[in-house]
Design an enzyme around this catalytic site. Structure first.
Site, mmCIF file in Angstrom:
data_model
loop_
_atom_site.group_PDB
_atom_site.id
_atom_site.type_symbol
_atom_site.label_atom_id
_atom_site.label_comp_id
_atom_site.label_asym_id
_atom_site.label_seq_id
_atom_site.Cartn_x
_atom_site.Cartn_y
_atom_site.Cartn_z
ATOM 1 N N LYS A 40 45.025 42.703 32.421
ATOM 2 C CA LYS A 40 45.357 41.439 33.129
ATOM 3 C C LYS A 40 44.170 41.121 34.087
ATOM 4 O O LYS A 40 43.404 41.832 34.569
ATOM 5 C CB LYS A 40 46.664 41.794 33.616
ATOM 6 C CG LYS A 40 46.825 42.936 34.831
ATOM 7 C CD LYS A 40 47.977 43.271 35.187
ATOM 8 C CE LYS A 40 48.106 44.291 36.346
ATOM 9 N NZ LYS A 40 49.365 44.933 36.495
ATOM 10 N N ARG A 138 61.369 44.095 41.568
ATOM 11 C CA ARG A 138 60.406 42.756 41.263
ATOM 12 C C ARG A 138 61.003 41.987 39.821
ATOM 13 O O ARG A 138 61.563 40.825 40.009
ATOM 14 C CB ARG A 138 59.025 43.517 40.569
ATOM 15 C CG ARG A 138 57.922 42.427 40.510
ATOM 16 C CD ARG A 138 56.709 43.054 40.520
ATOM 17 N NE ARG A 138 56.118 43.827 39.238
ATOM 18 C CZ ARG A 138 55.088 44.370 39.128
ATOM 19 N NH1 ARG A 138 54.206 44.231 39.993
ATOM 20 N NH2 ARG A 138 54.847 45.027 37.851
ATOM 21 N N HIS A 168 58.314 50.130 36.043
ATOM 22 C CA HIS A 168 57.256 50.355 36.900
ATOM 23 C C HIS A 168 57.736 50.879 38.115
ATOM 24 O O HIS A 168 58.497 50.827 38.773
ATOM 25 C CB HIS A 168 56.729 48.892 37.147
ATOM 26 C CG HIS A 168 55.246 48.922 37.471
ATOM 27 N ND1 HIS A 168 54.357 49.498 37.033
ATOM 28 C CD2 HIS A 168 54.803 48.309 38.548
ATOM 29 C CE1 HIS A 168 53.041 49.310 37.569
ATOM 30 N NE2 HIS A 168 53.261 48.589 38.637
ATOM 31 N N ARG A 221 50.357 52.759 30.059
ATOM 32 C CA ARG A 221 49.633 51.505 30.564
ATOM 33 C C ARG A 221 48.603 51.755 31.630
ATOM 34 O O ARG A 221 49.010 51.717 32.658
ATOM 35 C CB ARG A 221 51.116 50.654 31.092
ATOM 36 C CG ARG A 221 52.245 50.487 30.262
ATOM 37 C CD ARG A 221 53.068 49.427 31.035
ATOM 38 N NE ARG A 221 53.351 49.742 32.270
ATOM 39 C CZ ARG A 221 54.664 50.392 32.578
ATOM 40 N NH1 ARG A 221 55.621 50.705 31.895
ATOM 41 N NH2 ARG A 221 54.884 50.688 33.794
ATOM 42 N N TYR A 270 27.260 30.671 61.351
ATOM 43 C CA TYR A 270 28.283 29.833 61.750
ATOM 44 C C TYR A 270 28.926 30.442 63.187
ATOM 45 O O TYR A 270 29.363 32.052 62.964
ATOM 46 C CB TYR A 270 29.495 29.579 60.973
ATOM 47 C CG TYR A 270 28.994 28.419 59.855
ATOM 48 C CD1 TYR A 270 28.482 27.120 60.040
ATOM 49 C CD2 TYR A 270 29.027 28.969 58.613
ATOM 50 C CE1 TYR A 270 28.096 26.376 59.114
ATOM 51 C CE2 TYR A 270 28.726 28.394 57.605
ATOM 52 C CZ TYR A 270 28.220 26.963 57.601
ATOM 53 O OH TYR A 270 27.784 26.102 56.756
ATOM 54 N N CYS A 316 28.909 33.005 55.021
ATOM 55 C CA CYS A 316 28.858 31.597 54.669
ATOM 56 C C CYS A 316 29.719 31.456 53.416
ATOM 57 O O CYS A 316 29.839 32.479 52.921
ATOM 58 C CB CYS A 316 27.735 30.860 54.749
ATOM 59 S SG CYS A 316 26.654 31.135 56.144
ATOM 60 N N MET A 317 30.014 30.134 52.801
ATOM 61 C CA MET A 317 30.490 30.029 51.685
ATOM 62 C C MET A 317 29.731 30.564 50.683
ATOM 63 O O MET A 317 30.133 31.078 49.566
ATOM 64 C CB MET A 317 30.813 28.537 51.370
ATOM 65 C CG MET A 317 31.628 28.339 50.153
ATOM 66 S SD MET A 317 31.768 26.601 50.102
ATOM 67 C CE MET A 317 33.016 26.001 51.070
ATOM 68 N N ASP A 318 28.340 30.384 50.631
ATOM 69 C CA ASP A 318 27.563 30.972 49.436
ATOM 70 C C ASP A 318 26.301 31.683 49.913
ATOM 71 O O ASP A 318 25.477 31.918 48.800
ATOM 72 C CB ASP A 318 27.062 29.216 49.072
ATOM 73 C CG ASP A 318 27.886 28.378 48.784
ATOM 74 O OD1 ASP A 318 29.018 28.445 48.026
ATOM 75 O OD2 ASP A 318 27.953 27.301 49.521
HETATM 76 C C1 LIG Z 1 49.451 46.320 36.416
HETATM 77 C C2 LIG Z 1 50.406 47.106 35.904
HETATM 78 C C3 LIG Z 1 49.963 48.218 35.501
HETATM 79 C C4 LIG Z 1 48.795 49.204 35.490
HETATM 80 O O1 LIG Z 1 48.605 49.523 36.707
HETATM 81 P P1 LIG Z 1 47.435 50.510 37.051
HETATM 82 O O2 LIG Z 1 47.621 51.116 38.379
HETATM 83 O O3 LIG Z 1 46.156 49.386 37.033
HETATM 84 O O4 LIG Z 1 47.232 51.500 36.147
HETATM 85 C C5 LIG Z 1 51.035 48.970 34.574
HETATM 86 N N1 LIG Z 1 52.420 48.658 34.422
HETATM 87 C C6 LIG Z 1 52.725 47.548 35.128
HETATM 88 C C7 LIG Z 1 54.066 46.677 34.788
HETATM 89 C C8 LIG Z 1 51.569 46.451 35.837
HETATM 90 O O5 LIG Z 1 52.172 45.533 36.196
#
Ligand SMILES: *Cc1c(COP(=O)(O)O)cnc(C)c1O
Length: 377
Positions: A40, A138, A168, A221, A270, A316-318
Site C-alpha cells: 500500500k 477501525r 489487525h 501480511r 527564511y 525551504c520548499m525546494d
Molecule cells: C498496513 C497493514 C499491515 C502491514 O503492517 P506492517 O506493520 O507494515 O507489517 C497489515 N495489516 C493491515 C490491516 C494493515 O493495514
C-alpha cells in the site's frame, strides 16, 4: 506530478534487500503459512509495481493494498496473484473489484447487503475477507448478532467467495502483551461464530510475525519488514529483537549544488533562524519540504561526503542548507537518509528526530523524487 529527473536528488531502493527480506521471512514461516506482501501507499514510498515484481520473484503468495486503485495498478502491471484491499471500498466500486479479481475487506453487514444487490444486478462474484474489529476501533465486525447475520447472508451465496477472515493488532510491536492477548481472545470468539470456512484466517502483520507472537495466522501480511525496517515504533525504548535479519532498502540522496562562505552575523534561510557566529562554509542541497523532507528536520545531521553536517536555517520548499566543516566541491554526494541501520541518519533515527515513525517518513517522500532501483538481480 513530474519526477525531477534533471536535478541530483532521488530515493534509491535496493531491490536485493527487498528480495532478501521477503525470502528471510518466508524461511521463518510456519508450515503451510503464506506471505502476502503489503505494498500500500506506493509500497511505503518504495514504488509499488517494482516492489511487487520483486515480491513475486521472492515467493510472495499475494498482496495487500489500502485502496482499490492500488490493486488496479498492480493488475495493470500484470500481477496475477491475489490482491486484498484492506480499507473500506465504496459499495459502488465492488463490481469493478470483482471484474478485476480483486478481493475486498468487508467492514460491516450494511456494506455486505448493498454490495450483494449490486453484484446480483451485474451478475458477478466478489472475493471477500471479513474484517473483525477486535480492538483497533477501525473497521470490521464487533457485534455478535451482526456477524452471525453476515454469515447467514453468505452461506451458499453465489455472489461471494469468502476467502478470508482477519483482524489487525493495535500493539503487536509492544513488549506489553495484555492488549494484544485481549484482541486474540476477541478474534477467537468471532472465529467460533463462523458458519463458513474461509481459506485464510489471518492476523499477523510484520510485528506479530517477527516478534514471534505465537498466534495462528494462515498468512502474514508482511509490510514494513519488506522494506527492512524493524516494526518497533516506540522511540523511547530500544527496538525489540526481530526473529529474522532485516536489511533496509531505502536511502535518500542528493548533491551539493552550491558551496559558499558566509560571514559572522549573516543569516541562513527564511526568518534568519540561524545566524553565523563566525565565518562559515554553507552548502546548498536542492531538496526541501515539497519533497516530503519536512521543516522539522532543521538541525538534523545529514552526511555530506564523509562528514555528518547539521541542516542550518529553516528548510525551504525546494532547498536546504548545511553547515560544512571545510570547503567541499559542488557535486559532493549528500545522504539525507541512509540505508545503514546503524547510521546516525538511518530512517529510524530520522523519524525519531521529527517525533514520528519510519513508516511515516518513508511515505512522506514525494513523487517529485524519482525512485532509482539497484541490485536488479
Ligand atoms: C498496513 C497493514 C499491515 C502491514 O503492517 P506492517 O506493520 O507494515 O507489517 C497489515 N495489516 C493491515 C490491516 C494493515 O493495514
Amino acid at each position: 506530478m513530474v519526477p525531477g529527473i534533471h536535478r541530483p536528488a532521488a530515493v534509491c531502493v535496493d531491490l536485493a534487500a527487498i528480495r532478501q527480506n521477503i525470502q528471510e521471512e518466508i524461511k521463518h514461516l510456519a508450515p503451510g503459512q503464506k506471505l502476502f506482501a503489503v505494498v500500500k501507499a506506493n509500497a511505503y514510498g518504495h514504488g509499488a509495481v517494482r516492489v511487487a515484481q520483486e515480491a513475486v520473484k521472492a515467493g510472495a503468495s499475494g498482496f495487500c493494498v489500502a485502496i482499490l486503485d492500488e490493486a488496479l495498478e498492480l493488475r495493470q502491471a500484470g500481477i496475477v496473484l491475489p490482491i486484498l484491499v484492506l480499507g473500506v471500498t465504496p459499495v459502488k466500486y465492488a463490481s469493478l473489484a470483482a471484474v478485476n479479481g480483486v478481493s475486498l475487506a468487508v467492514p460491516n453487514l450494511e456494506w455486505l447487503k448493498e454490495v450483494e444487490s449490486n453484484l446480483i444486478q451485474d451478475q458477478l462474484q466478489l472475493k471477500i475477507h471479513l474484517a473483525v474489529d477486535s480492538g483497533m476501533g477501525r473497521i470490521g465486525f464487533s457485534e455478535d448478532d451482526e456477524f452471525i447475520a453476515a454469515n447467514e447472508l453468505l452461506l451458499n451465496n453465489p455472489n461471494f467467495d469468502v476467502e478470508g477472515l482477519f483482524t489487525h493488532f493495535a500493539s503487536a510491536d509492544s513488549s506489553d502483551d495484555s492488549y494484544f492477548q485481549m484482541q486474540v481472545t476477541r478474534f477467537n470468539h468471532f472465529k467460533k461464530l463462523l458458519k463458513i470456512k474461509p481459506k485464510w484466517i489471518h492476523v499477523d502483520n510484520t510485528a506479530a510475525s517477527v516478534f514471534d507472537k505465537k498466534v495462528h495466522s494462515d498468512l502474514v501480511r508482511f509490510g514494513i519488514g519488506i522494506y527492512g525496517l524493524n516494526p518497533s515504533s516506540n522511540p523511547a525504548s530500544a527496538d525489540l529483537e526481530t526473529a529474522i535479519q532485516l536489511k533496509p532498502a531505502m536511502s535518500f540522496v542528493s548533491e551539493l549544488v552550491q558551496v559558499h562562505t558566509i560571514h559572522k552575523g549573516q543569516g541562513v534561510g527564511y526568518g534568519s533562524t540561524y545566524i553565523a557566529d563566525e565565518d562559515q562554509i554553507i552548502g546548498t542541497v536542492p531538496v526541501g519540504y515539497a519533497d516530503g523532507f519536512i521543516r522539522k528536520f532543521q538541525g538534523f545531521k545529514i552526511k555530506v561526503g564523509s562528514e555528518y553536517c547539521p541542516i542550518v536555517g529553516r528548510i525551504c520548499m525546494d532547498q536546504l542548507m548545511v553547515q560544512l566543516p571545510y570547503e567541499m566541491a559542488v557535486g559532493t554526494k549528500v545522504v539525507l537518509i541512509s540505508n545503514d541501520p546503524v547510521a546516525p541518519n538511518s530512517l529510524k533515527k530520522a523519524a525519531d528526530y521529527v517525533d514520528s515513525i519510519h513508516y511515516e517518513v518513508a511515505c512522506l517522500l514525494d513523487d517529485r523524487l524519482p525512485r532509482k532501483y539497484y541490485n536488479l538481480q
